[in-house]
Design a protein around this motif. Sequence first.
Motif, PDB file in Angstrom:
ATOM      1  N   UNK A1782       9.075  89.814  10.248  1.00  0.00           N
ATOM      2  CA  UNK A1782       9.000  91.164  10.821  1.00  0.00           C
ATOM      3  C   UNK A1782       7.591  91.662  10.544  1.00  0.00           C
ATOM      4  N   UNK A1783       6.785  91.799  11.604  1.00  0.00           N
ATOM      5  CA  UNK A1783       5.377  92.105  11.425  1.00  0.00           C
ATOM      6  C   UNK A1783       5.192  93.570  11.065  1.00  0.00           C
ATOM      7  N   UNK A1784       4.221  93.805  10.174  1.00  0.00           N
ATOM      8  CA  UNK A1784       4.009  95.161   9.652  1.00  0.00           C
ATOM      9  C   UNK A1784       2.881  95.897  10.366  1.00  0.00           C
ATOM     10  N   UNK A1785       2.041  95.174  11.117  1.00  0.00           N
ATOM     11  CA  UNK A1785       0.923  95.816  11.799  1.00  0.00           C
ATOM     12  C   UNK A1785       0.801  95.212  13.182  1.00  0.00           C
ATOM     13  N   UNK A1786      -0.405  95.099  13.720  1.00  0.00           N
ATOM     14  CA  UNK A1786      -0.606  94.686  15.109  1.00  0.00           C
ATOM     15  C   UNK A1786       0.150  93.399  15.405  1.00  0.00           C
ATOM     16  N   UNK A1787       1.208  93.555  16.220  1.00  0.00           N
ATOM     17  CA  UNK A1787       2.173  92.470  16.392  1.00  0.00           C
ATOM     18  C   UNK A1787       1.554  91.237  17.033  1.00  0.00           C
ATOM     19  N   UNK A1788       0.762  91.420  18.084  1.00  0.00           N
ATOM     20  CA  UNK A1788       0.187  90.274  18.777  1.00  0.00           C
ATOM     21  C   UNK A1788      -0.748  89.494  17.860  1.00  0.00           C
ATOM     22  N   UNK A1789      -1.561  90.210  17.098  1.00  0.00           N
ATOM     23  CA  UNK A1789      -2.498  89.531  16.185  1.00  0.00           C
ATOM     24  C   UNK A1789      -1.733  88.799  15.104  1.00  0.00           C
ATOM     25  N   UNK A1790      -0.701  89.433  14.546  1.00  0.00           N
ATOM     26  CA  UNK A1790       0.082  88.778  13.498  1.00  0.00           C
ATOM     27  C   UNK A1790       0.798  87.544  14.031  1.00  0.00           C
ATOM     28  N   UNK A1791       1.307  87.644  15.240  1.00  0.00           N
ATOM     29  CA  UNK A1791       1.994  86.485  15.830  1.00  0.00           C
ATOM     30  C   UNK A1791       1.023  85.319  15.995  1.00  0.00           C
ATOM     31  N   UNK A1792      -0.216  85.625  16.385  1.00  0.00           N
ATOM     32  CA  UNK A1792      -1.241  84.589  16.513  1.00  0.00           C
ATOM     33  C   UNK A1792      -1.528  83.931  15.158  1.00  0.00           C
ATOM     34  N   UNK A1793      -1.614  84.753  14.093  1.00  0.00           N
ATOM     35  CA  UNK A1793      -1.886  84.231  12.746  1.00  0.00           C
ATOM     36  C   UNK A1793      -0.789  83.274  12.296  1.00  0.00           C
ATOM     37  N   UNK A1794       0.462  83.703  12.416  1.00  0.00           N
ATOM     38  CA  UNK A1794       1.561  82.884  11.886  1.00  0.00           C
ATOM     39  C   UNK A1794       1.870  81.678  12.779  1.00  0.00           C
ATOM     40  N   UNK A1795       1.570  81.792  14.075  1.00  0.00           N
ATOM     41  CA  UNK A1795       1.669  80.573  14.891  1.00  0.00           C
ATOM     42  C   UNK A1795       0.683  79.529  14.397  1.00  0.00           C
ATOM     43  N   UNK A1796      -0.461  80.019  13.892  1.00  0.00           N
ATOM     44  CA  UNK A1796      -1.512  79.109  13.437  1.00  0.00           C
ATOM     45  C   UNK A1796      -1.167  78.492  12.079  1.00  0.00           C
ATOM     46  N   UNK A1797      -0.698  79.310  11.113  1.00  0.00           N
ATOM     47  CA  UNK A1797      -0.505  78.803   9.747  1.00  0.00           C
ATOM     48  C   UNK A1797       0.910  78.288   9.515  1.00  0.00           C
ATOM     49  N   UNK A1798       1.893  78.822  10.244  1.00  0.00           N
ATOM     50  CA  UNK A1798       3.280  78.380  10.050  1.00  0.00           C
ATOM     51  C   UNK A1798       3.710  77.407  11.133  1.00  0.00           C
ATOM     52  N   UNK A1799       3.066  77.496  12.284  1.00  0.00           N
ATOM     53  CA  UNK A1799       3.358  76.574  13.374  1.00  0.00           C
ATOM     54  C   UNK A1799       4.801  76.641  13.789  1.00  0.00           C
ATOM     55  N   UNK A1800       5.388  75.462  14.090  1.00  0.00           N
ATOM     56  CA  UNK A1800       6.776  75.370  14.544  1.00  0.00           C
ATOM     57  C   UNK A1800       7.709  74.970  13.413  1.00  0.00           C
ATOM     58  N   UNK A1801       7.363  75.336  12.181  1.00  0.00           N
ATOM     59  CA  UNK A1801       8.206  75.019  11.028  1.00  0.00           C
ATOM     60  C   UNK A1801       9.607  75.569  11.243  1.00  0.00           C
ATOM     61  N   UNK A1802      10.605  74.699  10.913  1.00  0.00           N
ATOM     62  CA  UNK A1802      12.016  75.030  11.134  1.00  0.00           C
ATOM     63  C   UNK A1802      12.649  75.363   9.799  1.00  0.00           C
ATOM     64  N   UNK A1803      13.607  76.263   9.791  1.00  0.00           N
ATOM     65  CA  UNK A1803      14.387  76.629   8.604  1.00  0.00           C
ATOM     66  C   UNK A1803      15.836  76.249   8.860  1.00  0.00           C
ATOM     67  N   UNK A1804      16.441  75.531   7.833  1.00  0.00           N
ATOM     68  CA  UNK A1804      17.849  75.138   7.932  1.00  0.00           C
ATOM     69  C   UNK A1804      18.550  75.448   6.620  1.00  0.00           C
ATOM     70  N   UNK A1805      19.872  75.187   6.564  1.00  0.00           N
ATOM     71  CA  UNK A1805      20.666  75.603   5.414  1.00  0.00           C
ATOM     72  C   UNK A1805      20.412  74.726   4.192  1.00  0.00           C
TER      73      UNK A1805
END
Length: 1955
Positions: A1782-1805
């Motif tokens: 849940x982004x706390x500031x400029x959503x588009x910029x934050x989405x760009x950052x986390x796409x870059x550093x987190x990529x397509x990492x998946x979370x499972x149980x």
Amino acid sequence: MINVYNYLPKYQQGLKKTLKLGLDLDDFLRLVHREFGLPPWQNFCLVTTDRTVVDHVKFKELQDNSTLYLLQSEDQDLPVAAEEVINFVPHYNTLIESGTFEYFAEGQKSLPCSLAELVDNSLSATAKNTGVRTIEIRLLFDKTFGKPAVVVLDNGCGMTSKQLNNWAVYRLSKFTRENSAFESEREDYTRPDPVPRSLNSDISYFGVGGKQAAFHIGNSVRMISKPRNSPDVHELVLSKDEFEKKEKNKEDVYQGTILNRKPGDFSHITHEECFLQDIIKEETRKESFTAVVITGVCHDHINYLKDDFHEWTRQLAHIYHYYIHGVNGNHKMDQSQKSDVSPNIDIVVTLREKPPKGLRQKNLKEVQDDLQTLYINSAVDTFEFKASTPDGGILDGILRYHPFLYDKETYPKDLNALQAPVEEDDDENQSGTMNRARGKRDIFECFWNGRLIPYTTVSEFDWCRRPNKSTLPLECFSRFSGVLFTNDKFRVNASKQKFMDLELKLRHKDNLFTPVFNIQKSSKNRNIQKEFIQWLEKCHSQFDKQVKFLGYETTVKRPDVSIKKSQYPWAVFSTIELDGKIYKAGDLVKSQKTQPIYYGKVNKFFLYGDHDGDVFATGGEVKITRVPEALYDNYTRIIPISKIDRSATIESIKKYIETDIDKLPAKLGVTWPEGNPLPQNAIIPAGTPLGPLAVEILNRNEKSISSRINTGGQGGGIRLNVGLRIFFHGPKEVKQPKEICYFSAQYVPTHGHWFKKNESLVNLGKYTLTLKAELSDNNSKTSYGGKELPSYEHKFTVKEGNAENFTIGPLNPTLRIGVPFSIPMQMTDSYGHPTKPPPNLKPVLECSDLEVSFETMGASGNSFTIKGVKIIGKVQNYQQSRNFDLKVTLPGLKKQTQTIKINPFPGNPHSLLVKPEVKPVKVENGNPVSFTVEVHDEAGNITANSKQIVRCQISELKLAVIDCSSTGTGQIVTEPINLKIVNGEPQMLQAKFDMPSQKHVVAITTELKVMPSCRVSRMELFCEGEERLELKYKEKIQWQAGGMLENLLFKLYDESGQEVKVTPKIAFNIKVNWTGDIDQKALMMGRLPDIQVPTKVQEERFHQVSYRDHSVSFSFTIVPCPDEPARLKATVPENPVKLGETVTEPIKLQLVDRYDNVTNSLTSDCVRSMAVEAEGLDKSNIAFIWEESISSVAVSGIRFNSGPLGTREVCFSYGDYTEHINFKVTAGIPSKLKLLSGPEMPLQFLNGTGISTPFVVQLCDEWGNPSPDQRVVVETRASPSTVKVTTSVTSQPVDAEGKAAFTVVNVKGLKGYYQLEFVGCFNRKPIPGPHVNFNINPDPNKPVTLSVNYDTSARFLAGDTFPVFSVAVVSDAGSAMTAFKSADLSMWYWRGESLPRPESAIMLKCSKPMENENKCCYYFRDKKIPQSVGMYTIQFSLRIEKTEVLFSNQINVNVVANQPFKLGPECQPQTPVVSYSRDIANRTLVENMTLKIMDQYGNPTGQNLKGKVLVSIKCPDGEQSRNLPLLEEVSTFQINLKDGSIHIKRLAIRENSPGENGRRYILIFKPEVAMPPTSLSPFELPFHFYNDSENQRKVSELTKKKDELTVNYEKVNQKCSSLARLRELLTKNVLDANKKEETLKKVLEESKIKVLQLSSIQNIDSLLREKTAEKETIESTRRRVFPLSNRSGPDILGKVGHLAHISDEDASWVISWHLSSEMDCVITKTTAEAQRIFRNEHGRQQVMALDSIYVQPGSRPLPHIKQGRELFSPVGNPLYARNLLIYTTEEESCELVFKNILGNTILMDDIESATNYRKAVIQNKNYCPTILTRDGNRLHSSGKFGGAQNKAPPRDIVKKFGAPLPQSYYTLQKEIELLIQYRSTLEKKKVEEDKRNITIQKLCEIQQEMEKTKKELEEIERQLASVRSGKRGPKDISEPSGLMIKRPRQRSRDTPERF
């Protein structure tokens, strides 16, 4: 074109070809060969559809769209069918002859109806006019201007060429016509909204009437029209000659041309129609119009229009009556009934004939004799009703009552209608002049959409027909007229002459007629027939006038009237005038047609209704008293006035009365038949007989009247009896004797009235015998006719005998035992008369069961008394009763013994009895004791008396008291006895009983023995451990902090010292104060709950064990003591700390146990072993100081001289103990300013503009850290000083981040380069800052001046038109601007030359642009010049924005007077009132009056004009008088006019001048000037003439007061109108606020907020506080936060850990661990900012620039999904990890950052489901990214998992993403915003409602003032009418004065006008 069908063999049968027609036959045949592909040798037969062979002759006759066949032979059969196109255009006679049938079908005059069709079209065309709607009918019959013509003109919307074409099409109604050639511009017909009386002008309907009417009037019609906003005039001519010509030439008859031309162009007009030139010249002055010009008018029509001008204009006025005069019609007499809104419709008829006949002109508003006007003004009341039909038809109806007045019917006469014959009067009619008023005419005229449908009338409805049993006279049902108003749902024929279905619809059973009350509300619950009959009865009783009632006395209620609602009001009059005779109260009259005939005198006259003065009316009743009154007993009878016999004479009535007087009785004759007469005043013993008697009744002549009064009625008259009465006066003469007997004797022939012997006179005293004549029917009545009947009187006396009996008098009702009493007795004779007792009486007394005795006896007069009687014995108590027989015997009397019943009560208190009587009385300690107490009399009876208070006194106890007053007994209960029992021994007490109010009653003492009780009285506690610990009461016990006090036991003991066993009941009553959870089983075993010792040594705890609410308790206190040392504790007094500054207060170090209790383990030597470490810590001044008093070490000299800002960890150590504390290091002392951001350089401004991008300045310390010290103020300075720079703020302190933002709002200056500097100030010391350079350019889009041009040589004539003003808007660059709308410019003008514009200035709007005008300017044309002369100021304004306005220079102009128009006074004189007296003052008409030539607006003009003024007197218009008053010298004289002015010193009428008393005349001043520019209107001054000075004085005073009140009324009326408009505006605001409130209510209800609880601002504020507190609670609730400090700046996004929140705890843990190396990375927006941070931090800080990041756009599905479907069904709930952020500031910029550093990492149980998922993805040959699991594992994209590097550390070590605020927080935030909006709306609504209520209150006050002024004016009108008529004026001031005067001619003359 020709249609050809091929039916030749071997060809396609029936093939159709359309071939060109313009060829000859040979060419056509060749064309047929070619088109049908026929070979040249092919033969065929060309025939028409009727099988006529086409040759050269026939071919030429073929018409367009003809059909031909190609056949082998002319008789060949058609193998297939063929279609033939035909035309069936109607003959033109359909158009030109249709009107002849329509208008002549009814057999009446047709021209008014045909003219009405043309007026209908004009009314529709002018429907949307905002000003006056003008319709003119010009009859041009002067042949010098061309052939005769009828022209109908209007100023309506006009017609376009297409609309004109539609008009020409016959029967093309408004529902089917097309208004434009373009689909987007077409307007469908919209039915008008409902309006009162359906006056919607929607009466141009069928596409028929205009053409029918035109060709009925003439044989040619020319339509000329100019539509609004169009420069062209369209003209169409339809002519009968042209139709005939086209038919003859075989041309299309229904094809014509429309001439489109410019206005005023009459070049196409021929000489014979030269009158059209004047009409066309008028076009240039009109914005839009339509003219219908009809020529070829037949001779008969012309003669009718000229000769019957008045008749047909009257009929037109009748047809359009309600359009002309409004919904209420033409009320000439009562102005208050006129319509509130004037319709503004002028229908003017002008007739121009050949000279010498002059121009005749009539406005239909001036027609005062059309039938509707006559109906309205002759009616006195109306009855309104409504009806509707299921298809939307609406009908409004009005019935008007026309009363019978004086001697005639007032129902208007219609010469064309038949009148009913006069009927003979029956006995009920009260006037022989009544007849049927309406005659055979139908009741209702019918109007459709507001205009009359002349040939449809409705005779009546069932509910307004006379009922069979009606009490109303038949003629009343002929005195009302009616009118029906319908909408267009009721169909009419095309010529609007008749309704087609009106009566059929109205008589349908489903239609409901409802009466209308208060004009606007109809009642469906009322019976219309009942309401109508009541209305008719009211009209008949109130308004029909025949008898003149005079001498009004009062208004009364008449209970004798059988109908209750008709009992009031009845006006009482003393006189009437009937049939020329005067009848007054007291006059003798005789009745007629009554049974019997009455002779009597008038008492009073009654007239039903609320009258208070002289009045004419029908009906009425007279009250008659029959005479002689003595004969008829003042009998009165009320009969109708019509029953008075007007032929009877006074002499005959008096003669009849004299014969009736001898019938009256005069005296009585008395005889004693048995010869035993009783002498007067005789004394006789009781019981002496009286009588018998015989009585005879005689008249005044002493003749017997046979005991009857002969009144002449049926039954022989009034029969008389004689009544005998004996009155007893008593021993003494009394004023009101008692009647003791009464007998009534009827008359017996030969005996008279006989009375028998009376032996009942036994009472002692004086008597009177009376004989009196009585009425037989009512024996109690001894008078008749107001006089007493004859009587006879005789007096005598009766005395008493000897004593023979006695009676016992009343005894004391409360006999008591032992209390003496007396027995009184009375002696009587045989008739019971009191007498003296005999001497030597010896009484004997006896009583059953009781002892009785007496002391003495005595006698007095007729009484004998036994004294001192006493009774002793047992009786019942107070609740029971028993009777005893007391026998009294007096020996020697005839009846010597009497027995009476007595019921004695107990006596007075004598002794006390206390129960129980045993001694001593035992009682258990702790219990109360109870005693029963009885109070006895001397015989031992329980007695009850007042104040019987018994007390019980026991030592050491409170006094016990019982009240035995009511019962004699009671129970005393003491309080519980609680003695201290020693060794279980009982205690002795004494109880004393006494009565304090009865001292003679002996006190009683009783002993008490108090026994020990077995209750619990003592408790002991002890603790069982290694040693037994006995607890002492209120002991303080020291115990280890945080420990547990266990094995706590207790024991209970009773008063005897025995241990009490704990039972469940006892255990239930044992309570402890340290816990509420008690084990009852443990308590029964004597075990108490364990006690938890507090963890803090300061927390001493009080503990208590209690039994039965603390009656037995045990308490103690536990004091915690510290444990062994557990850690080193540091106390930091100051946080945060500025970089470079020393912590001012020392830090305290102490050894504490695990609960932070100080252990006092430190010593003074410990300071040598202590140390401190931290990053950037300056250790040079650090010192450790021992503080013995509190066993702690103080550390001072802490200072940081380097390192980053934020949290700084400091470590203190002592031996094995360490303590880590965090300091928040903030920026140091501010020392410089830096420019963080600003507009793009180089910086350029347009002059007068600003720039939206702000300059952001950062305050820094010496290390370059941002400093948030808000004491620093930053300001801007511009140089050089010639430039003016306006910023959002001139100076401001820095914000919480140390920043200051300045937005340049406006820059003004010359073109050039300038500098802007930022400077700070701290403690009066400057702080240097940056500066920027900029340059200024002029703004071509900024208006700076308004250039105004106009004709400066023009003269400004009052009321004329201003010259055209052209206004140019000049920009800063000097160019003209055209971007503004015309509505933005305004023209203002005001009177005078004041510089600031006053509020009263008048605003004019800019005109619309024209094609030939300069587009660079704005124009103000056709603006009206003020009507008053003088200097005026003109100014123009341009509204640039809502608040910014640009003004032009002011222009001063002089408005001068216009052309001379009239003669008028300098100031309006009051209305003169004169008389012909000798006093000149009473004859003066005007004095010192100056008249001047004025323009039409009242401005003096014509100063250069000379001439004369003729002065004369005339009657008002329409009136005639033979005797005109004469002026002082001559009847007419002249005054010289000099310089346009005359002055009259005095003008008076001649002494003894002729004139009619009370008449109104007009004094005329007519100017005659040699060369006037126009004819000048004369000045007319009305005046009143009287023949006596007193009336003149009264009228003069009243007239003056009336003029003053009229002026005041107008002023107040204007103020009322302004307030009404303000009320409408405020009402709209309130409605808007209500609408917004309802909208917000719905939103609040959707948010589940109870709107009903928000009824007030206080409730909303309360809820807001509640919601805000709840929000603040959520904000203050501790939640997960990222621990590292963030970094901020204009180009800094922040650290990664601060850019997102994660709500899921497991996901936050594992994702934060996965990104642990990235969490403190600073994200910047630009690479330059990233490089700056890298340099400043010397490479220690991670940075990442957004402009250097690239990620693949879009989002990919999870690996197990391909093309929208799942490849397999996964387990473990896979999802992309970034989807949880849940982004706390400029959503588009934050989405760009986390796409870059987190990529397509998946979370499972879990890891198992992750490995299986990866396996399945790989098997499907897809790439699988890194997978994180909620249990803390990581599966790399390479497939690697396991090991320490792939396992997340413990949760408390990982620096995790923060947790977001809960959803409830955002819901609360939204609700708070909604509540604030709702509160604001309610406040605004309340403010608007308050304003509206205040306005309404003011409006009501103004209206009350207006009503008061109106009543004063009406009162003056009444007084004026009274003075003028010389009679008492009408009291009903709700009607205009003059309505009560008898003759209409006098009413017209005497009714005052308002001047």
